[in-house]
Design an enzyme around this catalytic site. Structure first.
Site, short mmCIF file in Angstrom:
data_model
loop_
_atom_site.label_atom_id
_atom_site.label_comp_id
_atom_site.label_asym_id
_atom_site.label_seq_id
_atom_site.Cartn_x
_atom_site.Cartn_y
_atom_site.Cartn_z
N GLU A 19 -11.56 3.04 28.04
CA GLU A 19 -11.56 3.95 26.90
C GLU A 19 -10.52 5.06 27.07
OE1 GLU A 19 -13.03 3.07 24.35
OE2 GLU A 19 -14.28 1.51 25.24
N HIS A 22 -7.33 3.95 25.46
CA HIS A 22 -7.37 4.17 24.01
C HIS A 22 -7.13 5.65 23.69
CE1 HIS A 22 -8.54 0.14 23.17
NE2 HIS A 22 -9.78 0.24 23.64
#
Length: 419
Positions: A19, A22
């Site tokens: 994550e 991202h």
């Protein structure tokens, strides 16, 4: 308890770095990231830094970065609404209060005539007590909605995911799986630095306590020059001769401290896939070198990537069945086994899981990063994006099917675990 801790650390690290990829590329593109979450379900812990809320959630089945514009904005200002507004030093609206306006006595109360909080960033309306003069208020791009005394930052279109170029959106999505490969490389690199890397030299590595090598008098660091009169130039040569002579005495010619010695050894027998081979209880030699550790990081990452892709290919062609897949319960069970072998085995296991997570997320399956990248590829070909509602429906169905698959796999894991 140690296994639980190891599992939480490994799972958390894999999801965190995925994550994080991202988040970093999304922020770099100027996308407003509302939340960075580890896990799903109810919040267990959260804090806010700058524009993003960082949370840990109850269910350890993944994570997400909630980017503005990926989902429809849940807060709207429509004509006829009575709202409160706060103005900053430049006279722009920096807070829009939708309820509990009595708790903000300094706010201007207006009845909305028109509002654009995505493109032109303005509100027009009539101020309380002056319903004859229509006023226009410019809205700051960093303004907040206030609902039930909770602030939510407004997302102008320029800060939304859809406003970015195809390249920026592709990088923001692909960065998650890419970070899993980067993480795996650095884990393998760290193992190489701390433990050393294997070398293909005819030198004895660490000896096991119950092996015939230790019993015969061989020692770690012995240089093998020949076995049964056959010259050896690599570790692979040593292994080949040993495996061909189970339970047969063979003579090792070694160099120890500059002196040549002859030591007879009788390899033990091990059955592998119905075939008897010889073993003497010696590990492959290792060396500590930063350059070798870097090379090892790349090589291990490449080899395990190739191995996992081959496995996926067999799953697609039917050589593997769904019963052979493992979910969280199966991974926990395997983590327990690996943890008992030592920290370096556990680190290697974490690297393998990270590569696996990166590859699986790149598969062109709706709801996964690969599915979204597939839609971007279609957009690049047709020159315009697919309708957001249609794409959202495909991802929703894909997510539902993935959850169903996870339930089936987890059930299989539980059955294997208890039966």
């Amino acid at each position: 308890m140690n296994t639980v801790i190891a599992f939480i650390i490994i799972f958390g690290a894999l999801v965190f770095f995925h994550e994080l990829g991202h988040l970093m590329l999304a922020k770099r593109a100027g996308i407003l990231c509302r939340e960075f979450a580890i896990g799903f379900g109810p919040k267990v812990f959260s804090f806010k830094k700058n524009e993003t809320v960082y949370t840990i959630r109850l269910l350890p089945i993944g994570g997400f970065v909630r980017m503005a514009g990926e989902d429809p904005e849940v807060i709207e200002v429509k004509p006829g609404y009575n709202i409160g507004i706060h103005l900053d030093n430049q006279g722009k609206v920096n807070k829009i209060i939708l309820n509990n306006k009595d708790k903000h006595p300094n706010a201007k109360i207006i009845e909305v005539e028109q509002a654009d909080l995505e493109h032109d960033m303005f509100i027009t309306g009539y101020e309380e007590g002056n319903d004859e003069q229509l006023q226009r208020f410019e809205v700051s791009e960093r303004a907040f909605f206030v609902v039930d005394e909770q602030e939510t930052q407004i997302a102008p279109f320029s800060r939304q995911f859809a406003s970015k170029t195809l390249t920026q959106r592709t990088l923001a999505i692909a960065a998650g799986p890419a970070m899993n490969f980067v993480l795996a490389f650095f884990i393998f690199l760290t193992i190489g630095i701390l433990q050393g890397t294997f070398i293909n030299e005819p030198i004895l590595g660490e000896l096991t306590k119950d092996g015939s090598a230790l019993e015969a008098g061989l020692k770690q660091g012995d240089i093998v020059t020949s076995i049964e009169g056959t010259s050896v130039d690599s570790w692979n040569d040593v292994v080949e001769i040993i495996q061909k002579n189970p339970d047969h005495e063979i003579n090792f010619s070694i160099v120890r401290d500059g002196q040549t010695m002859q030591i007879p050894v009788t390899p033990d027998i091990r059955e592998i896939e119905g075939k008897s081979i010889g073993i003497i209880g010696v590990y492959k030699p290792m060396e500590k070198s930063f350059v070798a550790a870097i090379k090892n990081g790349f090589v291990e990452t490449y080899l395990w990537t190739k191995e996992i892709l081959v496995g996926l290919g067999k799953l697609v062609t039917g050589q593997f069945s769904i019963d052979m897949l493992s979910g969280p319960v199966g991974i926990y069970d395997m983590t327990d086994e690996v943890a008992q072998s030592g920290i370096y085995y556990l680190m290697r296991w974490a690297a393998i899981l990270s590569i696996n997570l990166g590859i699986v997320n790149l598969l062109p399956i709706p709801a996964l990063d690969g599915g979204r990248l597939l839609f971007f590829a279609v957009e690049a070909v047709r020159g315009k994006p697919i309708d957001r509602h249609k794409e959202g429906m495909v991802h929703f169905i894909g997510f539902a099917l993935l959850m169903l698959l996870m339930l089936v796999v987890t059930w299989n894991d539980i059955q294997r675990f208890f039966l």
